[in-house]
Design a protein around this motif. Structure first.
Motif, PDB file in Angstrom:
ATOM      1  N   MET A 114      -3.312  -1.282   4.304  1.00  0.00           N
ATOM      2  CA  MET A 114      -2.022  -0.865   4.844  1.00  0.00           C
ATOM      3  C   MET A 114      -1.837   0.640   4.592  1.00  0.00           C
ATOM      4  O   MET A 114      -2.365   1.181   3.620  1.00  0.00           O
ATOM      5  CB  MET A 114      -0.880  -1.642   4.179  1.00  0.00           C
ATOM      6  CG  MET A 114      -0.829  -3.101   4.619  1.00  0.00           C
ATOM      7  SD  MET A 114       0.536  -3.989   3.870  1.00  0.00           S
ATOM      8  CE  MET A 114       1.949  -3.236   4.665  1.00  0.00           C
TER       9      MET A 114
ATOM     10  N   LYS B  41      -4.359   3.084  10.622  1.00  0.00           N
ATOM     11  CA  LYS B  41      -5.008   2.273  11.677  1.00  0.00           C
ATOM     12  C   LYS B  41      -4.235   2.372  12.987  1.00  0.00           C
ATOM     13  O   LYS B  41      -4.801   2.577  14.053  1.00  0.00           O
ATOM     14  CB  LYS B  41      -5.105   0.788  11.251  1.00  0.00           C
ATOM     15  CG  LYS B  41      -5.859   0.545   9.960  1.00  0.00           C
ATOM     16  CD  LYS B  41      -5.939  -0.919   9.633  1.00  0.00           C
ATOM     17  CE  LYS B  41      -4.609  -1.601   9.397  1.00  0.00           C
ATOM     18  NZ  LYS B  41      -3.844  -1.035   8.258  1.00  0.00           N
ATOM     19  N   THR B  42      -2.904   2.178  12.877  1.00  0.00           N
ATOM     20  CA  THR B  42      -2.087   2.176  14.102  1.00  0.00           C
ATOM     21  C   THR B  42      -2.043   3.563  14.729  1.00  0.00           C
ATOM     22  O   THR B  42      -2.146   3.707  15.948  1.00  0.00           O
ATOM     23  CB  THR B  42      -0.675   1.647  13.791  1.00  0.00           C
ATOM     24  OG1 THR B  42      -0.800   0.357  13.201  1.00  0.00           O
ATOM     25  CG2 THR B  42       0.163   1.533  15.058  1.00  0.00           C
TER      26      THR B  42
ATOM     27  N   ASP C 139       4.125 -10.341  14.643  1.00  0.00           N
ATOM     28  CA  ASP C 139       4.445  -9.032  14.075  1.00  0.00           C
ATOM     29  C   ASP C 139       5.617  -8.381  14.803  1.00  0.00           C
ATOM     30  O   ASP C 139       5.449  -7.705  15.795  1.00  0.00           O
ATOM     31  CB  ASP C 139       3.228  -8.102  14.135  1.00  0.00           C
ATOM     32  CG  ASP C 139       3.530  -6.775  13.454  1.00  0.00           C
ATOM     33  OD1 ASP C 139       4.021  -6.807  12.314  1.00  0.00           O
ATOM     34  OD2 ASP C 139       3.322  -5.726  14.065  1.00  0.00           O
TER      35      ASP C 139
ATOM     36  N   HIS D  74       3.607   3.591  10.742  1.00  0.00           N
ATOM     37  CA  HIS D  74       4.531   3.841   9.626  1.00  0.00           C
ATOM     38  C   HIS D  74       5.218   5.198   9.752  1.00  0.00           C
ATOM     39  O   HIS D  74       6.235   5.420   9.124  1.00  0.00           O
ATOM     40  CB  HIS D  74       3.786   3.751   8.285  1.00  0.00           C
ATOM     41  CG  HIS D  74       3.398   2.350   7.938  1.00  0.00           C
ATOM     42  ND1 HIS D  74       4.309   1.384   7.610  1.00  0.00           N
ATOM     43  CD2 HIS D  74       2.193   1.740   7.895  1.00  0.00           C
ATOM     44  CE1 HIS D  74       3.694   0.250   7.362  1.00  0.00           C
ATOM     45  NE2 HIS D  74       2.401   0.440   7.533  1.00  0.00           N
TER      46      HIS D  74
ATOM     47  N   LEU E  53      -6.194  -5.162   9.389  1.00  0.00           N
ATOM     48  CA  LEU E  53      -6.495  -5.153   7.954  1.00  0.00           C
ATOM     49  C   LEU E  53      -7.834  -5.831   7.725  1.00  0.00           C
ATOM     50  O   LEU E  53      -8.018  -6.981   8.151  1.00  0.00           O
ATOM     51  CB  LEU E  53      -5.439  -5.948   7.190  1.00  0.00           C
ATOM     52  CG  LEU E  53      -4.033  -5.362   7.054  1.00  0.00           C
ATOM     53  CD1 LEU E  53      -3.104  -6.406   6.434  1.00  0.00           C
ATOM     54  CD2 LEU E  53      -4.078  -4.109   6.188  1.00  0.00           C
TER      55      LEU E  53
ATOM     56  N   MET F 154      -8.878  -6.501   4.619  1.00  0.00           N
ATOM     57  CA  MET F 154      -8.682  -7.381   3.450  1.00  0.00           C
ATOM     58  C   MET F 154      -7.212  -7.753   3.299  1.00  0.00           C
ATOM     59  O   MET F 154      -6.328  -6.957   3.621  1.00  0.00           O
ATOM     60  CB  MET F 154      -9.133  -6.666   2.179  1.00  0.00           C
ATOM     61  CG  MET F 154     -10.624  -6.470   2.076  1.00  0.00           C
ATOM     62  SD  MET F 154     -11.069  -5.795   0.473  1.00  0.00           S
ATOM     63  CE  MET F 154     -10.763  -4.049   0.681  1.00  0.00           C
TER      64      MET F 154
ATOM     65  N   SER G  24      -4.560  -3.273  -0.322  1.00  0.00           N
ATOM     66  CA  SER G  24      -3.106  -3.416  -0.119  1.00  0.00           C
ATOM     67  C   SER G  24      -2.597  -4.303  -1.251  1.00  0.00           C
ATOM     68  O   SER G  24      -2.819  -5.517  -1.242  1.00  0.00           O
ATOM     69  CB  SER G  24      -2.817  -4.088   1.223  1.00  0.00           C
ATOM     70  OG  SER G  24      -3.535  -3.478   2.270  1.00  0.00           O
TER      71      SER G  24
ATOM     72  N   ARG H 219       0.118  -6.277  -3.380  1.00  0.00           N
ATOM     73  CA  ARG H 219       1.406  -6.909  -3.067  1.00  0.00           C
ATOM     74  C   ARG H 219       2.311  -6.925  -4.298  1.00  0.00           C
ATOM     75  O   ARG H 219       1.939  -7.464  -5.334  1.00  0.00           O
ATOM     76  CB  ARG H 219       1.171  -8.344  -2.568  1.00  0.00           C
ATOM     77  CG  ARG H 219       2.451  -9.020  -2.124  1.00  0.00           C
ATOM     78  CD  ARG H 219       2.187 -10.448  -1.663  1.00  0.00           C
ATOM     79  NE  ARG H 219       1.658 -10.508  -0.317  1.00  0.00           N
ATOM     80  CZ  ARG H 219       1.260 -11.648   0.263  1.00  0.00           C
ATOM     81  NH1 ARG H 219       1.312 -12.792  -0.386  1.00  0.00           N
ATOM     82  NH2 ARG H 219       0.795 -11.633   1.501  1.00  0.00           N
TER      83      ARG H 219
ATOM     84  N   GLN I  26      -0.829 -16.116   2.493  1.00  0.00           N
ATOM     85  CA  GLN I  26      -1.628 -14.991   3.011  1.00  0.00           C
ATOM     86  C   GLN I  26      -0.782 -14.105   3.923  1.00  0.00           C
ATOM     87  O   GLN I  26      -0.871 -12.885   3.886  1.00  0.00           O
ATOM     88  CB  GLN I  26      -2.872 -15.491   3.767  1.00  0.00           C
ATOM     89  CG  GLN I  26      -3.816 -14.321   4.077  1.00  0.00           C
ATOM     90  CD  GLN I  26      -5.021 -14.705   4.893  1.00  0.00           C
ATOM     91  OE1 GLN I  26      -4.914 -15.469   5.844  1.00  0.00           O
ATOM     92  NE2 GLN I  26      -6.175 -14.182   4.530  1.00  0.00           N
ATOM     93  N   VAL I  27       0.051 -14.736   4.749  1.00  0.00           N
ATOM     94  CA  VAL I  27       0.880 -13.942   5.666  1.00  0.00           C
ATOM     95  C   VAL I  27       2.264 -13.702   5.065  1.00  0.00           C
ATOM     96  O   VAL I  27       3.016 -14.648   4.803  1.00  0.00           O
ATOM     97  CB  VAL I  27       1.008 -14.630   7.047  1.00  0.00           C
ATOM     98  CG1 VAL I  27       1.943 -13.824   7.955  1.00  0.00           C
ATOM     99  CG2 VAL I  27      -0.367 -14.767   7.698  1.00  0.00           C
ATOM    100  N   LEU I  28       2.557 -12.455   4.797  1.00  0.00           N
ATOM    101  CA  LEU I  28       3.885 -12.032   4.336  1.00  0.00           C
ATOM    102  C   LEU I  28       4.129 -10.659   4.949  1.00  0.00           C
ATOM    103  O   LEU I  28       3.577  -9.657   4.496  1.00  0.00           O
ATOM    104  CB  LEU I  28       3.938 -11.944   2.805  1.00  0.00           C
ATOM    105  CG  LEU I  28       5.246 -11.367   2.252  1.00  0.00           C
ATOM    106  CD1 LEU I  28       6.398 -12.359   2.386  1.00  0.00           C
ATOM    107  CD2 LEU I  28       5.073 -10.956   0.794  1.00  0.00           C
TER     108      LEU I  28
HETATM  109  C1  LIG Z   1      -2.148  -7.206   2.766  1.00  0.00           C
HETATM  110  C2  LIG Z   1      -1.347  -8.146   3.615  1.00  0.00           C
HETATM  111  C3  LIG Z   1      -0.487  -7.659   4.577  1.00  0.00           C
HETATM  112  N1  LIG Z   1       0.240  -8.509   5.336  1.00  0.00           N
HETATM  113  C4  LIG Z   1       1.158  -7.973   6.367  1.00  0.00           C
HETATM  114  C5  LIG Z   1       2.064  -6.868   5.933  1.00  0.00           C
HETATM  115  C6  LIG Z   1       2.317  -6.112   7.209  1.00  0.00           C
HETATM  116  O1  LIG Z   1       3.384  -6.766   7.900  1.00  0.00           O
HETATM  117  C7  LIG Z   1       0.996  -6.286   7.991  1.00  0.00           C
HETATM  118  C8  LIG Z   1       0.074  -5.110   7.886  1.00  0.00           C
HETATM  119  O2  LIG Z   1       0.596  -4.031   8.598  1.00  0.00           O
HETATM  120  P1  LIG Z   1      -0.107  -2.573   8.621  1.00  0.00           P
HETATM  121  O3  LIG Z   1       0.140  -2.113  10.041  1.00  0.00           O
HETATM  122  O4  LIG Z   1      -1.556  -2.720   8.294  1.00  0.00           O
HETATM  123  O5  LIG Z   1       0.622  -1.736   7.628  1.00  0.00           O
HETATM  124  O6  LIG Z   1       0.360  -7.414   7.392  1.00  0.00           O
HETATM  125  C9  LIG Z   1       0.103  -9.873   5.186  1.00  0.00           C
HETATM  126  O7  LIG Z   1       0.746 -10.663   5.904  1.00  0.00           O
HETATM  127  N2  LIG Z   1      -0.734 -10.359   4.228  1.00  0.00           N
HETATM  128  C10 LIG Z   1      -1.479  -9.548   3.447  1.00  0.00           C
HETATM  129  O8  LIG Z   1      -2.257 -10.064   2.587  1.00  0.00           O
END
Ligand SMILES: Cc1cn([C@H]2C[C@H](O)[C@@H](COP(=O)(O)O)O2)c(=O)[nH]c1=O
Ligand SMILES: Nc1ncnc2c1ncn2[C@@H]1O[C@H](COP(=O)(O)OP(=O)(O)O)[C@@H](O)[C@H]1O
Ligand SMILES: [Zn+2]
Length: 197
Positions: free
Chosen positions: A26, A30-31, A56, A67, A124, A126, A163, A165, A172-174
């Protein structure tokens, strides 16, 4: 970079497809890099379509937004397969947040590239545990070009590839930004994971 079409003997462009992947943590850009490449393709008057997963919706329902607030109009879709119908007639297909797509993504990108489309996917590599994320490894395997971009570690200022947390969630998705995630280098990521245990 990458966009010049090859010209045949009759001086007409040869329509050849390929796959580019832009990956990293993150905040690594990338974007921004995706938008930069897509804008250049638009300047070259190529037909461009951009897709993002419906999941998203952090900044905008339809735009892909970085960002630092660069934006480009996109089409939210539920399944990777939807790109075949909507992107098959394009010169360039852009994909953001590729990690959230289903496992069919690599096959769909191969089909598009085989039919002459330039595919540029950003995602991403990872997740928050440092594990490969969703369809990204398979996509990177079939890509001609893989660019890994780097953020800055907010703890020590080194190059960041993880990245981290800042939240107890183990899904996994947050979705989130700086309130939930920090770009970290390998060392600071490991330190943070130790403290969590
Ligand atoms: C590491 C990680 C990230 N996410 C989510 C958080 C953001 O909403 C996106 C990544 O956005 P970016 O454009 O790369 O900044 O992914 C997640 O859901 N799970 C994860 O492990
Ligand atoms: N730790 C960080 N390292 C580098 N850039 C950061 C950081 N935190 C915020 N940024 C900002 O994020 C921008 C990159 O945003 P973006 O392209 O959306 O990244 P990504 O899609 O990889 O999450 C940078 O240009 C910078 O302005
Ligand atoms: Zn660090």
């Amino acid at each position: 970079m990458f966009i010049e079409p090859r010209v045949g003997n009759d001086n007409h462009a040869i329509r050849r497809g390929w796959i580019e992947v832009i990956c990293g943590s993150m905040f690594s850009g990338k974007t921004e890099e995706l938008i930069r490449r897509l804008n250049r393709a638009k300047i070259a008057k190529q037909k461009v379509e951009i897709f993002k997963p419906t999941i998203d919706k952090r900044y905008h329902e339809e735009d892909v937004v970085s960002h630092n607030a660069n934006a480009i109009r996109s089409t939210p879709i539920d399944f990777a397969q939807d790109m075949l119908l909507l992107g098959g007639s394009c010169d360039v297909v852009g994909i953001d947040e590729a990690q959230f797509f289903d496992d069919g993504l690599a096959e769909v990108c191969v089909k598009l590239a085989n039919s002459g489309v330039r595919v540029i996917a950003a995602g991403l590599d990872m997740d928050y545990l440092g594990k490969p994320f969703g369809p990204m490894p398979a996509l990177m395997a079939v890509a001609e070009y893989v660019t890994k971009v780097h953020a800055i570690c907010v703890q020590c200022g080194d190059i960041a590839t993880y990245s981290f947390r800042n939240s107890p969630s183990e899904q996994q998705v947050l979705l989130g930004e700086t309130e939930s995630y920090e770009a970290r280098c390998r060392h600071c990521f490991q330190e943070g994971m130790k403290q969590k245990r």
